[in-house]
Design an enzyme around this catalytic site. Structure first.
Site, PDB file in Angstrom:
ATOM      1  N   TRP A 131      22.227 -63.231 123.829  1.00 27.92           N
ATOM      2  CA  TRP A 131      21.836 -64.381 124.640  1.00 27.92           C
ATOM      3  C   TRP A 131      22.007 -64.164 126.127  1.00 27.92           C
ATOM      4  CZ3 TRP A 131      26.127 -65.160 127.397  1.00 27.92           C
ATOM      5  CH2 TRP A 131      27.330 -64.753 126.818  1.00 27.92           C
ATOM      6  N   TYR A 133      21.092 -61.905 128.480  1.00 31.72           N
ATOM      7  CA  TYR A 133      19.871 -61.673 129.261  1.00 31.72           C
ATOM      8  C   TYR A 133      18.715 -61.669 128.269  1.00 31.72           C
ATOM      9  CZ  TYR A 133      22.596 -60.231 133.339  1.00 31.72           C
ATOM     10  OH  TYR A 133      23.449 -60.208 134.418  1.00 31.72           O
ATOM     11  N   PRO A 134      18.347 -62.824 127.724  1.00 34.71           N
ATOM     12  CA  PRO A 134      17.370 -62.796 126.629  1.00 34.71           C
ATOM     13  C   PRO A 134      16.008 -62.214 127.031  1.00 34.71           C
ATOM     14  CG  PRO A 134      17.907 -65.054 127.269  1.00 34.71           C
ATOM     15  CD  PRO A 134      18.848 -64.160 128.001  1.00 34.71           C
ATOM     16  N   SER A 207      27.382 -57.417 120.144  1.00 37.89           N
ATOM     17  CA  SER A 207      28.741 -56.878 120.240  1.00 37.89           C
ATOM     18  C   SER A 207      28.952 -55.686 119.301  1.00 37.89           C
ATOM     19  CB  SER A 207      29.733 -57.987 119.874  1.00 37.89           C
ATOM     20  OG  SER A 207      29.476 -58.413 118.553  1.00 37.89           O
ATOM     21  N   THR A 210      29.576 -56.902 115.597  1.00 35.99           N
ATOM     22  CA  THR A 210      28.374 -57.217 114.807  1.00 35.99           C
ATOM     23  C   THR A 210      27.539 -55.954 114.587  1.00 35.99           C
ATOM     24  OG1 THR A 210      28.363 -59.375 115.894  1.00 35.99           O
ATOM     25  CG2 THR A 210      26.420 -58.802 114.635  1.00 35.99           C
ATOM     26  N   GLU A 228      22.552 -51.571 120.717  1.00 38.17           N
ATOM     27  CA  GLU A 228      22.946 -51.649 122.129  1.00 38.17           C
ATOM     28  C   GLU A 228      24.117 -52.606 122.210  1.00 38.17           C
ATOM     29  OE1 GLU A 228      18.917 -50.366 124.188  1.00 38.17           O
ATOM     30  OE2 GLU A 228      20.077 -51.985 125.058  1.00 38.17           O
ATOM     31  N   GLN A 260      29.113 -62.124 132.262  1.00 36.17           N
ATOM     32  CA  GLN A 260      28.607 -61.923 130.889  1.00 36.17           C
ATOM     33  C   GLN A 260      27.463 -60.913 130.858  1.00 36.17           C
ATOM     34  OE1 GLN A 260      28.987 -66.314 129.046  1.00 36.17           O
ATOM     35  NE2 GLN A 260      27.940 -66.247 130.978  1.00 36.17           N
ATOM     36  N   CYS A 262      26.432 -56.838 129.770  1.00 32.20           N
ATOM     37  CA  CYS A 262      26.951 -55.698 129.000  1.00 32.20           C
ATOM     38  C   CYS A 262      27.480 -54.642 129.948  1.00 32.20           C
ATOM     39  CB  CYS A 262      25.876 -55.122 128.106  1.00 32.20           C
ATOM     40  SG  CYS A 262      24.360 -54.745 128.975  1.00 32.20           S
TER      41      CYS A 262
HETATM   42  P1  NAD Z   1      26.839 -61.008 118.862  1.00 32.56           P
HETATM   43  O1  NAD Z   1      27.187 -59.681 118.302  1.00 32.56           O
HETATM   44  O2  NAD Z   1      27.756 -62.131 118.635  1.00 32.56           O
HETATM   45  O3  NAD Z   1      25.403 -61.491 118.357  1.00 32.56           O
HETATM   46  C1  NAD Z   1      24.232 -60.743 118.565  1.00 32.56           C
HETATM   47  C2  NAD Z   1      23.164 -61.174 117.583  1.00 32.56           C
HETATM   48  O4  NAD Z   1      23.545 -60.830 116.247  1.00 32.56           O
HETATM   49  C3  NAD Z   1      22.898 -62.676 117.549  1.00 32.56           C
HETATM   50  O5  NAD Z   1      21.502 -62.883 117.456  1.00 32.56           O
HETATM   51  C4  NAD Z   1      23.627 -63.129 116.285  1.00 32.56           C
HETATM   52  O6  NAD Z   1      23.087 -64.300 115.734  1.00 32.56           O
HETATM   53  C5  NAD Z   1      23.391 -61.938 115.367  1.00 32.56           C
HETATM   54  N1  NAD Z   1      24.344 -61.755 114.277  1.00 32.56           N
HETATM   55  C6  NAD Z   1      25.646 -62.141 114.203  1.00 32.56           C
HETATM   56  N2  NAD Z   1      26.197 -61.709 113.043  1.00 32.56           N
HETATM   57  C7  NAD Z   1      25.229 -61.048 112.364  1.00 32.56           C
HETATM   58  C8  NAD Z   1      25.179 -60.371 111.105  1.00 32.56           C
HETATM   59  N3  NAD Z   1      26.262 -60.251 110.320  1.00 32.56           N
HETATM   60  N4  NAD Z   1      24.015 -59.794 110.720  1.00 32.56           N
HETATM   61  C9  NAD Z   1      22.923 -59.866 111.510  1.00 32.56           C
HETATM   62  N5  NAD Z   1      22.907 -60.503 112.709  1.00 32.56           N
HETATM   63  C10 NAD Z   1      24.042 -61.078 113.147  1.00 32.56           C
HETATM   64  O7  NAD Z   1      26.634 -60.735 120.446  1.00 32.56           O
HETATM   65  P2  NAD Z   1      26.298 -61.784 121.590  1.00 32.56           P
HETATM   66  O8  NAD Z   1      27.488 -62.649 121.827  1.00 32.56           O
HETATM   67  O9  NAD Z   1      24.992 -62.433 121.342  1.00 32.56           O
HETATM   68  O10 NAD Z   1      26.104 -60.812 122.843  1.00 32.56           O
HETATM   69  C11 NAD Z   1      27.151 -60.359 123.609  1.00 32.56           C
HETATM   70  C12 NAD Z   1      27.418 -58.899 123.332  1.00 32.56           C
HETATM   71  O11 NAD Z   1      26.220 -58.142 123.489  1.00 32.56           O
HETATM   72  C13 NAD Z   1      28.407 -58.284 124.291  1.00 32.56           C
HETATM   73  O12 NAD Z   1      29.266 -57.431 123.598  1.00 32.56           O
HETATM   74  C14 NAD Z   1      27.510 -57.492 125.232  1.00 32.56           C
HETATM   75  O13 NAD Z   1      28.152 -56.436 125.906  1.00 32.56           O
HETATM   76  C15 NAD Z   1      26.456 -57.009 124.305  1.00 32.56           C
HETATM   77  N6  NAD Z   1      25.223 -56.643 125.014  1.00 32.56           N
HETATM   78  C16 NAD Z   1      24.866 -55.322 125.095  1.00 32.56           C
HETATM   79  C17 NAD Z   1      23.737 -54.945 125.800  1.00 32.56           C
HETATM   80  C18 NAD Z   1      23.333 -53.515 125.935  1.00 32.56           C
HETATM   81  O14 NAD Z   1      22.235 -53.271 126.395  1.00 32.56           O
HETATM   82  N7  NAD Z   1      24.146 -52.547 125.587  1.00 32.56           N
HETATM   83  C19 NAD Z   1      22.956 -55.933 126.405  1.00 32.56           C
HETATM   84  C20 NAD Z   1      23.342 -57.259 126.291  1.00 32.56           C
HETATM   85  C21 NAD Z   1      24.473 -57.601 125.586  1.00 32.56           C
END
Ligand code: NAD
Length: 455
Positions: A131, A133-134, A207, A210, A228, A260, A262
């Site tokens: 969420w 940077y959607p 994350s 996940t 990612e 917030q 990454c």
């Molecule tokens: P999250 O892991 O909580 O959720 C990400 C997505 O996974 C959501 O759509 C969620 O509904 C889904 N999800 C949750 N549990 C699942 C499961 N068991 N099976 C399938 N899908 C599932 O992460 P978030 O809070 O949305 O995002 C924040 C994290 O993302 C931070 O750790 C951030 O660093 C990382 N991030 C990384 C990058 C990158 O390019 N490396 C970019 C943006 C964010």
């Protein structure tokens, strides 16, 4: 499913979550649409995305307001994100035709032999997204995926569902055929159900926790998996830098998007020779940040998107102060409605504290003094993550040598928290596997076929 404004707690909308049965139907639609989409001339596929770009420009303000209201991103930063997405679209429009070109690698008349490589789409891919940077993290995946002939089952984060639906509406209005981009609504349960469908690739942003579950869920299926994930990105400030410029850039790198990102700066190491003036200037900058209503264009720090993250930050601060850290500013949940946490700067921190080990993903930063380059490298390397690292120094070759020793997908000299469509975006270690952006991030949606022609 309720969509809640994180700045006020008000319910903005109620959406129907996609259940197992509806996801099955969506997957069938994406599967059914894929061959015809892959067979659509590239020029037509490019034209759809050009129209999508035009619609994004036309509806920018409305889309920015939706993003701000559902995840709390300050409005100026929501506008910046949508504008920044245009550059990514332009990059893909220019590069996809070049990447897709067939390559004849041998033409030998004597043997009557030709060898050729063609690139084919993977098929149906799932894009499970974050969420924060959607527009950025979504478009890094669905744009090249669509342009290269894949169909996409897109699950926006439950904290950016209205934005996800807005993107789908724009793509449909741009003329994308039914089934090429299908939006699955919901949280973890919908994500898990989606992974049970037959897929040819899974592209996840989120994350580490996940990402690991997703990798485990699809292991054994022999499909492309790209993750990612998060970071604990360090910067090192040498003793010969322009302190004012470094402080401004690093403060922004740590606190933009309310921390917030990454690739937010999550750890700062400062040469002991400039530690005191650096810290004083950083604290002054942070104290000057305008915290408040994210709809106000002057606001720089908004609420956290996720209510539970406030408790994570409280825990990191309590853990740090319990082990000897000092709070120079902030440190607490704010006494107002919404998920607000004060911009916080900690010193006297060490790697035994959660704030220097676990992703904070909020407006909290720890600063440590180091006695020189060797100690700085040692500290920067002391993490499971490997997304980015930065060095602020006068001399570029000094910075390059230091950065080469820190295992990250991205290295910055005198900058931080920066992403370019022309460069590969990839994490190492717990920051993930695979690459988006650059031509590598186009090839990742394709599979090569080897042709041997004799005759
Ligand atoms: P999250 O892991 O909580 O959720 C990400 C997505 O996974 C959501 O759509 C969620 O509904 C889904 N999800 C949750 N549990 C699942 C499961 N068991 N099976 C399938 N899908 C599932 O992460 P978030 O809070 O949305 O995002 C924040 C994290 O993302 C931070 O750790 C951030 O660093 C990382 N991030 C990384 C990058 C990158 O390019 N490396 C970019 C943006 C964010």
């Amino acid at each position: 499913m309720k969509v809640v404004n994180p700045a006020t707690g008000a319910v903005l909308a109620e959406l129907k979550e996609s259940d197992r049965l509806s996801i099955r139907g969506m997957a069938a639609r994406a599967r059914g649409a894929q061959p015809a989409w892959a067979g659509t001339p590239l020029e037509e596929r490019l034209a759809v995305i050009r129209r999508f770009r035009a619609l994004l420009v036309e509806r920018k303000e409305q889309l920015a307001r939706t993003l701000t209201s559902e995840m709390g991103k300050p409005i100026t930063q929501s506008r910046n994100e949508i504008e920044g997405t245009l550059g990514r679209i332009d990059f893909f429009l220019e590069k996809v035709p070049q990447v897709l070109r067939d390559e004849v690698v041998l033409k030998d008349p004597a043997q009557r032999l030709e060898e050729r490589i063609t690139l084919e789409p993977l098929g149906v891919i799932a894009n499970i997204s974050a969420w924060n940077y959607p527009y950025f993290v979504g478009s890094n995946v669905f744009l090249p995926a669509i342009l290269t002939g894949n169909t996409v089952l897109y699950k926006p984060s439950e904290l950016a569902s209205l934005t996800g639906l807005g993107i789908a509406e724009l793509l449909a209005a741009a003329g994308l055929p039914d089934g090429v981009f299908v939006t699955v609504i919901g949280g973890g349960e919908a994500g898990r159900a989606l992974l049970e469908e037959k897929l040819d690739g899974v592209f996840f942003t989120g994350s580490y926790a996940t990402g690991r579950r997703i990798a485990e869920a699809v292991a054994g299926r022999m499909i492309r998996v790209q993750l990612e994930l998060g970071g604990k990105d360090p910067v090192y400030v040498c003793d010969d830098v322009d302190l004012k410029a470094a402080v401004e850039a690093i403060a922004d790198g740590a606190f933009y998007n309310t921390g917030q990102s990454c690739c937010a700066v999550e750890r700062i190491y400062v040469h002991s020779g400039v530690f005191d003036p650096f810290v004083a200037a950083l604290v002054e900058t942070v104290r000057g940040f305008k915290v408040g209503d994210p709809m106000d264009p002057a606001t720089y720090i908004g609420p956290l998107a996720r209510p539970a993250q406030v408790a994570v930050l409280e825990d990191q601060v309590a853990d740090a102060t319990g082990k000897g850290a000092r709070i120079l500013c902030g440190g607490r949940r704010m006494d107002r409605p919404g998920n607000y946490f004060e911009p916080t700067v900690l010193v006297d921190v060490n790697h035994g504290m959660k704030v220097m080990r676990d992703e904070s993903f909020g407006p909290v930063i720890g600063i440590m003094a180091v006695d020189g380059d060797e100690q700085a490298v040692e500290r920067m390397r002391d993490t499971d993550y490997g997304l980015t690292a930065g060095v602020y120094a006068k001399d570029r070759s000094r910075a390059e040598k230091l950065l080469a020793r820190v295992d990250t997908g991205t290295a910055y000299w005198n900058c931080c928290d920066r992403v370019s469509p022309r460069l590969p975006w990839s994490g190492r270690g717990h920051s993930g596997i695979g690459t988006t952006l650059s031509t590598h991030g186009i090839q990742t949606f394709l599979q090569p076929r080897a042709w041997h022609f004799r005759g």
